[in-house]
Design an enzyme around this catalytic site. Structure first.
Site, short mmCIF file in Angstrom:
data_model
loop_
_atom_site.label_atom_id
_atom_site.label_comp_id
_atom_site.label_asym_id
_atom_site.label_seq_id
_atom_site.Cartn_x
_atom_site.Cartn_y
_atom_site.Cartn_z
N LYS A 6 1.87 -2.92 0.89
CA LYS A 6 1.61 -2.07 2.05
C LYS A 6 0.12 -1.93 2.33
CE LYS A 6 3.73 1.46 0.12
NZ LYS A 6 4.08 0.87 -1.19
N ARG B 225 8.06 9.34 2.35
CA ARG B 225 8.70 8.92 1.11
C ARG B 225 9.97 9.69 0.82
NH1 ARG B 225 3.62 6.78 -1.29
NH2 ARG B 225 4.06 5.95 -3.35
N ARG C 215 -6.62 1.98 -10.76
CA ARG C 215 -6.01 3.30 -10.68
C ARG C 215 -5.40 3.71 -12.03
NH1 ARG C 215 -2.24 2.91 -5.47
NH2 ARG C 215 -1.04 4.31 -6.79
P1 ADP Z 1 1.89 3.05 -4.35
O1 ADP Z 1 2.16 2.59 -2.96
O2 ADP Z 1 1.21 2.04 -5.18
O3 ADP Z 1 3.07 3.69 -5.00
P2 ADP Z 1 0.35 5.35 -3.36
O4 ADP Z 1 -1.10 5.18 -3.36
O5 ADP Z 1 1.07 5.30 -2.07
O6 ADP Z 1 0.92 4.28 -4.38
O7 ADP Z 1 0.75 6.71 -4.08
C1 ADP Z 1 0.22 7.08 -5.33
C2 ADP Z 1 0.84 8.41 -5.77
O8 ADP Z 1 0.48 9.44 -4.84
C3 ADP Z 1 2.37 8.43 -5.79
O9 ADP Z 1 2.90 7.93 -7.01
C4 ADP Z 1 2.65 9.92 -5.57
O10 ADP Z 1 2.43 10.66 -6.76
C5 ADP Z 1 1.56 10.32 -4.58
N1 ADP Z 1 1.98 10.15 -3.17
C6 ADP Z 1 1.43 9.30 -2.26
N2 ADP Z 1 2.04 9.41 -1.06
C7 ADP Z 1 3.02 10.35 -1.23
C8 ADP Z 1 4.02 10.90 -0.37
N3 ADP Z 1 4.15 10.48 0.91
N4 ADP Z 1 4.85 11.83 -0.88
C9 ADP Z 1 4.73 12.26 -2.15
N5 ADP Z 1 3.83 11.78 -3.02
C10 ADP Z 1 2.98 10.83 -2.57
P1 ADP Z 2 1.13 -1.15 -2.15
O1 ADP Z 2 0.09 -0.59 -1.21
O2 ADP Z 2 2.44 -1.41 -1.47
O3 ADP Z 2 1.29 -0.34 -3.39
P2 ADP Z 2 -0.82 -3.33 -2.56
O4 ADP Z 2 -1.08 -3.82 -1.18
O5 ADP Z 2 -1.86 -2.52 -3.22
O6 ADP Z 2 0.63 -2.60 -2.61
O7 ADP Z 2 -0.48 -4.61 -3.48
C1 ADP Z 2 -0.28 -4.50 -4.89
C2 ADP Z 2 -0.98 -5.64 -5.62
O8 ADP Z 2 -0.33 -6.88 -5.30
C3 ADP Z 2 -2.45 -5.82 -5.20
O9 ADP Z 2 -3.18 -6.20 -6.35
C4 ADP Z 2 -2.42 -6.96 -4.18
O10 ADP Z 2 -3.62 -7.72 -4.22
C5 ADP Z 2 -1.21 -7.78 -4.62
N1 ADP Z 2 -0.44 -8.32 -3.49
C6 ADP Z 2 -0.21 -7.74 -2.28
N2 ADP Z 2 0.57 -8.52 -1.50
C7 ADP Z 2 0.85 -9.63 -2.23
C8 ADP Z 2 1.62 -10.83 -1.99
N3 ADP Z 2 2.27 -11.02 -0.82
N4 ADP Z 2 1.68 -11.74 -2.98
C9 ADP Z 2 1.03 -11.54 -4.16
N5 ADP Z 2 0.30 -10.45 -4.45
C10 ADP Z 2 0.20 -9.50 -3.51
#
Ligand code: ADP
Ligand code: ADP
Ligand code: ZN
Length: 216
Positions: free
Chosen positions: A13, A87, A160
């Site tokens: 994302k 979410r 992170r």
């Molecule tokens: P990822 O897409 O890698 O799971 P995010 O950066 O979106 O991570 O979220 C990291 C953390 O922040 C989540 O595991 C949760 O604890 C919190 N968080 C983020 N967005 C939301 C949301 N919309 N509702 C509840 N918790 C959230």
């Molecule tokens: P999200 O925001 O959904 O948690 P990220 O965009 O941060 O996910 O992607 C998670 C990890 O996977 C990052 O290290 C990113 O560079 C890698 N990544 C993202 N998209 C792809 C893809 N299509 N193929 C392989 N690796 C990817």
């Protein structure tokens, strides 16, 4: 245009949102980024959210919806990319209200379909630029020049604290239990566009472009 990027942690994302910002002048609204900023600044929201995030659980609906509301106001006529929000069903309903109050509507919910085992690998290898936040991966996306950000040239990178094996499992379970069940809410309105999130980054980007350009 206002879109939601929906998918489990690590689905890509943030990576795709960054690209849409660059190419389409849309604005990424990531509740994860907003919460991490609040934690770093030690604000009241940050103090409340820190332990919850470290455990991989969800922060309260009221907190995240308030954060989104604040960021929607200054958008003007720019499109929003909701990344990591909504979410839960309550957040989805709150978003509808926030948008309608501002005369905005949701155009698409782009669902990134991915395989869970691959996500653990993606998340544990994830890092980003310490200055501009550009996303990287130990295997899938290393900077073109060693230890130098492709986007801004900085030499410092960060990881992170919640991107570890144990927390990832909790985050995936939270996604399955609370976030995936909001899909029908949007399917009823024919907003959901599933795409293959396991494809390479550029192929995923093309699939998103086709949807936004009305060609898919
Ligand atoms: P990822 O897409 O890698 O799971 P995010 O950066 O979106 O991570 O979220 C990291 C953390 O922040 C989540 O595991 C949760 O604890 C919190 N968080 C983020 N967005 C939301 C949301 N919309 N509702 C509840 N918790 C959230
Ligand atoms: P999200 O925001 O959904 O948690 P990220 O965009 O941060 O996910 O992607 C998670 C990890 O996977 C990052 O290290 C990113 O560079 C890698 N990544 C993202 N998209 C792809 C893809 N299509 N193929 C392989 N690796 C990817
Ligand atoms: Zn950078």
């Amino acid at each position: 245009m206002n879109i939601i990027l929906l998918g489990p942690p690590g689905a890509g994302k943030g990576t795709q949102a960054a690209r849409l910002e660059l190419h389409r002048g849309m604005v990424q609204l990531s509740t994860g980024d907003m919460l991490r900023q609040a934690v770093a600044q030690g604000t009241p929201v940050g103090l409340q959210a820190k332990a919850v995030m470290e455990a991989g659980e969800l922060v309260s609906d009221a907190i995240v919806s308030a954060l989104i509301g604040e960021r929607l106001d200054p958008l003007g006529d720019k499109g929003a990319i909701f990344d990591g929000y909504p979410r839960t069903r309550a957040q989805a309903e709150a978003l509808d209200l926030l948008l309608s109050e501002r005369g905005r509507k949701l155009d698409y919910v782009i669902e990134l379909e991915v395989d869970e085992e691959a996500l653990v690998e993606r998340i544990t290898g994830r890092f980003s630029c310490g200055k501009c936040g550009a996303p990287y991966h130990d295997q899938f996306k290393l900077p073109k020049v060693d230890e130098t950000c492709d986007v801004c040239g900085a030499h410092e990178f960060k990881r992170r604290p919640d991107d570890n094996q144990k927390t990832v499992r909790t985050r995936l379970a939270e996604y399955r239990a609370k976030t995936a069940p909001i899909l029908p809410y949007y399917q009823e309105r024919d907003l959901v566009r599933p795409i293959d999130g396991m494809a390479p980054v550029d192929a995923v980007a093309l699939a998103i472009d086709a949807i936004l350009d009305g060609a898919a």
